[in-house]
Design a protein around this motif. Sequence first.
Motif, PDB file in Angstrom:
ATOM      1  N   ALA A  16       1.546  36.844   1.330  1.00 32.98           N
ATOM      2  CA  ALA A  16       2.243  35.784   2.065  1.00 32.98           C
ATOM      3  C   ALA A  16       2.757  36.308   3.401  1.00 32.98           C
ATOM      4  N   ALA A  17       3.268  37.539   3.406  1.00 31.73           N
ATOM      5  CA  ALA A  17       3.753  38.145   4.649  1.00 31.73           C
ATOM      6  C   ALA A  17       2.600  38.349   5.626  1.00 31.73           C
ATOM      7  N   MET A  18       1.472  38.809   5.128  1.00 30.17           N
ATOM      8  CA  MET A  18       0.315  39.025   6.002  1.00 30.17           C
ATOM      9  C   MET A  18      -0.197  37.707   6.567  1.00 30.17           C
ATOM     10  N   ALA A  19      -0.214  36.662   5.725  1.00 27.23           N
ATOM     11  CA  ALA A  19      -0.645  35.356   6.204  1.00 27.23           C
ATOM     12  C   ALA A  19       0.316  34.823   7.259  1.00 27.23           C
ATOM     13  N   LEU A  20       1.614  35.042   7.048  1.00 27.11           N
ATOM     14  CA  LEU A  20       2.618  34.619   8.025  1.00 27.11           C
ATOM     15  C   LEU A  20       2.415  35.341   9.342  1.00 27.11           C
ATOM     16  N   GLY A  21       2.207  36.652   9.286  1.00 30.41           N
ATOM     17  CA  GLY A  21       1.983  37.426  10.501  1.00 30.41           C
ATOM     18  C   GLY A  21       0.747  36.961  11.256  1.00 30.41           C
ATOM     19  N   ALA A  22      -0.325  36.673  10.518  1.00 34.92           N
ATOM     20  CA  ALA A  22      -1.553  36.194  11.152  1.00 34.92           C
ATOM     21  C   ALA A  22      -1.348  34.843  11.817  1.00 34.92           C
ATOM     22  N   ALA A  23      -0.614  33.956  11.149  1.00 33.55           N
ATOM     23  CA  ALA A  23      -0.354  32.630  11.718  1.00 33.55           C
ATOM     24  C   ALA A  23       0.516  32.725  12.962  1.00 33.55           C
ATOM     25  N   LEU A  24       1.511  33.607  12.939  1.00 32.54           N
ATOM     26  CA  LEU A  24       2.441  33.726  14.061  1.00 32.54           C
ATOM     27  C   LEU A  24       1.786  34.317  15.301  1.00 32.54           C
ATOM     28  N   THR A  25       0.782  35.153  15.109  1.00 25.47           N
ATOM     29  CA  THR A  25       0.147  35.830  16.248  1.00 25.47           C
ATOM     30  C   THR A  25      -1.230  35.255  16.582  1.00 25.47           C
ATOM     31  N   ALA A  26      -1.618  34.173  15.924  1.00 26.30           N
ATOM     32  CA  ALA A  26      -2.938  33.601  16.159  1.00 26.30           C
ATOM     33  C   ALA A  26      -3.116  33.155  17.606  1.00 26.30           C
ATOM     34  N   ALA A  27      -2.050  32.595  18.184  1.00 27.94           N
ATOM     35  CA  ALA A  27      -2.118  32.119  19.568  1.00 27.94           C
ATOM     36  C   ALA A  27      -1.817  33.216  20.578  1.00 27.94           C
ATOM     37  N   GLY A  28      -1.471  34.392  20.099  1.00 26.09           N
ATOM     38  CA  GLY A  28      -1.121  35.506  20.971  1.00 26.09           C
ATOM     39  C   GLY A  28       0.131  36.190  20.485  1.00 26.09           C
ATOM     40  N   PRO A  29       0.232  37.514  20.646  1.00 25.33           N
ATOM     41  CA  PRO A  29       1.379  38.258  20.122  1.00 25.33           C
ATOM     42  C   PRO A  29       2.685  37.997  20.870  1.00 25.33           C
ATOM     43  N   ASP A  30       2.606  37.368  22.036  1.00 27.72           N
ATOM     44  CA  ASP A  30       3.821  37.139  22.835  1.00 27.72           C
ATOM     45  C   ASP A  30       4.203  35.667  22.925  1.00 27.72           C
ATOM     46  N   ILE A  31       3.663  34.839  22.012  1.00 28.52           N
ATOM     47  CA  ILE A  31       3.984  33.410  22.010  1.00 28.52           C
ATOM     48  C   ILE A  31       4.773  33.086  20.747  1.00 28.52           C
ATOM     49  N   PRO A  32       6.102  32.882  20.840  1.00 26.72           N
ATOM     50  CA  PRO A  32       6.906  32.596  19.654  1.00 26.72           C
ATOM     51  C   PRO A  32       6.671  31.187  19.132  1.00 26.72           C
ATOM     52  N   SER A  33       6.925  30.987  17.873  1.00 19.60           N
ATOM     53  CA  SER A  33       6.791  29.656  17.280  1.00 19.60           C
ATOM     54  C   SER A  33       7.959  28.783  17.707  1.00 19.60           C
ATOM     55  N   ALA A  34       7.825  27.479  17.480  1.00 18.21           N
ATOM     56  CA  ALA A  34       8.892  26.543  17.841  1.00 18.21           C
ATOM     57  C   ALA A  34      10.170  26.838  17.057  1.00 18.21           C
ATOM     58  N   VAL A  35      10.015  27.168  15.778  1.00 22.14           N
ATOM     59  CA  VAL A  35      11.184  27.472  14.952  1.00 22.14           C
ATOM     60  C   VAL A  35      11.876  28.735  15.451  1.00 22.14           C
ATOM     61  N   ASP A  36      11.088  29.741  15.804  1.00 19.70           N
ATOM     62  CA  ASP A  36      11.667  30.986  16.319  1.00 19.70           C
ATOM     63  C   ASP A  36      12.407  30.751  17.630  1.00 19.70           C
ATOM     64  N   THR A  37      11.824  29.943  18.504  1.00 18.86           N
ATOM     65  CA  THR A  37      12.474  29.639  19.785  1.00 18.86           C
ATOM     66  C   THR A  37      13.778  28.891  19.566  1.00 18.86           C
ATOM     67  N   TRP A  38      13.754  27.926  18.650  1.00 19.11           N
ATOM     68  CA  TRP A  38      14.973  27.161  18.342  1.00 19.11           C
ATOM     69  C   TRP A  38      16.059  28.071  17.780  1.00 19.11           C
ATOM     70  N   TRP A  39      15.689  28.943  16.830  1.00 24.46           N
ATOM     71  CA  TRP A  39      16.680  29.827  16.211  1.00 24.46           C
ATOM     72  C   TRP A  39      17.246  30.816  17.222  1.00 24.46           C
ATOM     73  N   ASN A  40      16.395  31.328  18.092  1.00 24.12           N
ATOM     74  CA  ASN A  40      16.856  32.271  19.102  1.00 24.12           C
ATOM     75  C   ASN A  40      17.842  31.600  20.064  1.00 24.12           C
ATOM     76  N   SER A  41      17.585  30.343  20.398  1.00 28.06           N
ATOM     77  CA  SER A  41      18.510  29.595  21.260  1.00 28.06           C
ATOM     78  C   SER A  41      19.829  29.363  20.534  1.00 28.06           C
TER      79      SER A  41
END
Length: 214
Positions: A16-41
């Motif tokens: 599950a962790a590997m699948a999550l990592g693959a999904a998060l970096t599929a668009a590029g290693p420097d593009i955060p997800s919407a949830v990550d951006t919201w939480w960081n804000s």
Amino acid sequence: MTRPVLLWWGIGLILAAMALGAALTAAGPDIPSAVDTWWNSLMDGIRSPFLVGFGSTLDRVGGSRIATIVGLVAVAALLIARRWRAAVFVAVSLLASVLVVQLLKSLFGRTRPEEILVDSDFGSFPSGHTANAATFAVLAVMLFPRLWVWLVAGLWMVCMAFSRTVLSAHWLSDTVGGILIGAGVTLVVGGLLLDWARSPRSDSPRTVDDVGSK
């Protein structure tokens, strides 16, 4: 839980962790997800000197140097208590967790948040601090299955995960990946070694009463 259950749960969490990592970096290693951006804000909005101090303290406690010392102390304490099998179980779990985390950091190469407030190594996913906290937590629950241990272990993981995001050292999803890896690796090692680690010491000397009772 039985050995097969521990193994399958552990493998499932790692996958599950590997699948999550693959999904998060599929668009590029420097593009955060919407949830990550919201939480960081959200963390930017609530950050205070107290929370930064709290996070900085856990950053040091969960860092490689102090975490290594804590691990060595735990192993030494088990050896002193003549629980050498449990000591081996703890040492293997901690080492395996670190190795898997570093492997996935290199594999995914995810970029950390730009607002990071502490010095950190390469790779944002998964969070090594959080994985280490989860490893210690699951080890504690396995070796000392008490309600208060469950509660303290769960609180420790949550606090560590929160501290990593309040310092912008990790994205929220990095800490989720860290918990999955720390718990998963420990469950896999537990499936292989836990019964052996809990079994009576094979090197315990037999007393006269033991011999007479045969």
